[in-house]
Design a protein around this motif. Structure first.
Motif, short mmCIF file in Angstrom:
data_model
loop_
_atom_site.label_atom_id
_atom_site.label_comp_id
_atom_site.label_asym_id
_atom_site.label_seq_id
_atom_site.Cartn_x
_atom_site.Cartn_y
_atom_site.Cartn_z
N THR A 1 57.52 -28.88 9.21
CA THR A 1 58.74 -29.09 9.99
C THR A 1 58.52 -29.89 11.27
O THR A 1 57.44 -29.89 11.86
CB THR A 1 59.37 -27.74 10.39
N ASN A 2 59.57 -30.56 11.69
CA ASN A 2 59.66 -31.15 13.03
C ASN A 2 60.78 -30.44 13.75
O ASN A 2 61.96 -30.70 13.51
CB ASN A 2 59.92 -32.67 12.94
N VAL B 1 62.84 -30.39 16.06
CA VAL B 1 63.54 -31.19 17.07
C VAL B 1 64.88 -30.54 17.41
O VAL B 1 65.56 -30.01 16.52
CB VAL B 1 63.75 -32.63 16.55
N LEU C 1 61.83 -30.56 21.75
CA LEU C 1 61.64 -29.66 20.61
C LEU C 1 62.26 -28.30 20.96
O LEU C 1 62.46 -27.99 22.14
CB LEU C 1 60.15 -29.51 20.30
N SER D 1 54.03 -24.26 18.96
CA SER D 1 54.45 -25.18 17.91
C SER D 1 55.13 -24.36 16.83
O SER D 1 54.98 -23.14 16.76
CB SER D 1 53.23 -25.90 17.31
N LYS E 1 49.43 -27.07 9.22
CA LYS E 1 50.48 -28.05 9.56
C LYS E 1 50.12 -29.34 8.85
O LYS E 1 48.97 -29.82 8.95
CB LYS E 1 50.50 -28.31 11.07
N ASN F 1 54.29 -33.47 8.42
CA ASN F 1 55.40 -33.67 9.34
C ASN F 1 55.33 -35.04 10.01
O ASN F 1 56.30 -35.48 10.61
CB ASN F 1 55.42 -32.58 10.43
N THR F 2 54.19 -35.73 9.91
CA THR F 2 54.08 -37.07 10.48
C THR F 2 54.31 -38.15 9.42
O THR F 2 54.08 -39.33 9.68
CB THR F 2 52.71 -37.29 11.16
N GLU G 1 53.39 -32.26 15.98
CA GLU G 1 54.85 -32.17 16.11
C GLU G 1 55.36 -33.18 17.13
O GLU G 1 56.47 -33.70 17.00
CB GLU G 1 55.26 -30.73 16.45
N GLY H 1 55.43 -36.42 15.18
CA GLY H 1 56.59 -36.42 14.30
C GLY H 1 57.88 -36.67 15.05
O GLY H 1 58.75 -37.44 14.60
N PHE H 2 58.02 -36.04 16.21
CA PHE H 2 59.21 -36.22 17.04
C PHE H 2 59.32 -37.67 17.52
O PHE H 2 60.37 -38.31 17.39
CB PHE H 2 59.13 -35.24 18.22
N GLU I 1 55.15 -36.84 24.65
CA GLU I 1 54.81 -37.13 23.25
C GLU I 1 53.75 -38.25 23.19
O GLU I 1 52.83 -38.19 22.38
CB GLU I 1 56.08 -37.56 22.49
#
Lengths: 191, 191
Positions: free
Chosen positions: A73-74, A76, A84, A91, A107, A110-111, A166, A169-170, B164
């Protein structure tokens, strides 16, 4: 050969399913309509949005005990798209591990945008899956599945690095949402 | 034509200097031995480690007023290599902006290894500089300099996104320190 149970039948679930089967491993996909079907994979991928995780845990947490559970998951805040929803020093993956003390949480994915897992490419580069987790054997099991598909796995570090994954990813979502990178592209990892 | 003052004569300072002059803009490099030389660039790049920033501010903060100040640091805890030294909900860039209220602080170059700024390439991809900041004109000024060099600038969002970007820089260092990516490679951004 490994068996992977994928919870979620969306784009990411389908793309990860293709990755697994391309490498000669076996998949079981469980969607909402399979609520009574048992989890049988030694690796379980939660291919669902962050907001849907607690609902799945409410129904299936007992089944996840003793298995490797992969958080993609991300988390956001999609109302503001400016942060986030997990605490800054934590996280989504760390929260999941706390809720599943008998599972080995990783993890990963997610990227990666779904299209880059379908194509195996980000631009001209091979799609790379960054995997964070505290259990080396669990990480290697997932890395073997990724590598068997022709894509590439890298060890991102302990589960604490999920915070950085994360963030990546965001930031990638921010770049795509502002049309600066395509949903078929984004961050590539060059060795 | 823009003039850029680069504080710091290390690898990153030299690489950013090459980038600026390649695009036909002007550079002034100030090292420790130039302590009394005035800052004249409308853009100032602090090409120094995070731990050296406060020392430069003690000597030059007044000179930075009214200028664009670019933070390139990755504030990694190099003792543990397991976290950043800035608070989880902040960033080195946010801390710098708080100390320089009369400057327009940008975060940039921290996701680029020096060699990729020298070569203009990450693998086969053009090196992309991610720039975060709250002032659009300031971001555009730096983006113009990057684009003029043949490399590519992308708008990473407001200065809050420095968190980020610092996570990306940290994760890239983790991958390089574990020999999974080279210091001439790392994260590429594919449009």
């Amino acid at each position: 050969m490994s068996k992977v149970t994928i919870i979620g039948g969306g784009k990411m679930g389908k793309a990860i399913s293709n990755l697994v089967t391309t490498g000669g491993n076996t998949v079981e996909i469980l969607t909402r309509s399979d609520a009574v079907t048992a989890v049988t994979g030694e690796i379980v991928v939660l291919a669902i949005p962050f907001g849907a995780v607690d609902d799945v845990l409410a129904r299936r947490a007992d089944e996840f005990a003793g298995r490797i559970v992969v958080d993609i998951t991300n988390p956001v805040d999609f109302d503001t798209f400016d942060s986030l929803v997990v605490p800054a020093d934590s996280s989504a993956a760390a929260e999941l591990q706390a809720k599943l003390p008998q599972s080995k949480v990783l993890k990963a994915f997610n990227t990666n945008f779904a299209a880059t897992l379908e194509s195996g490419k980000v631009g001209d580069a091979t799609t790379t899956v960054l995997i964070a987790g505290d259990d080396q054997d669990a990480k290697q099991s997932l890395a073997d599945i990724v590598d068997a598909s022709g894509m590439k796995a890298l060890d991102a570090g302990p589960l604490k690095r999920a915070r950085e994954l994360e963030a990546i990813g965001f930031q990638q979502l921010v770049l795509a949402a502002s049309n600066q990178v395509g949903w078929t592209a984004g961050f590539a990892v060059i060795a």
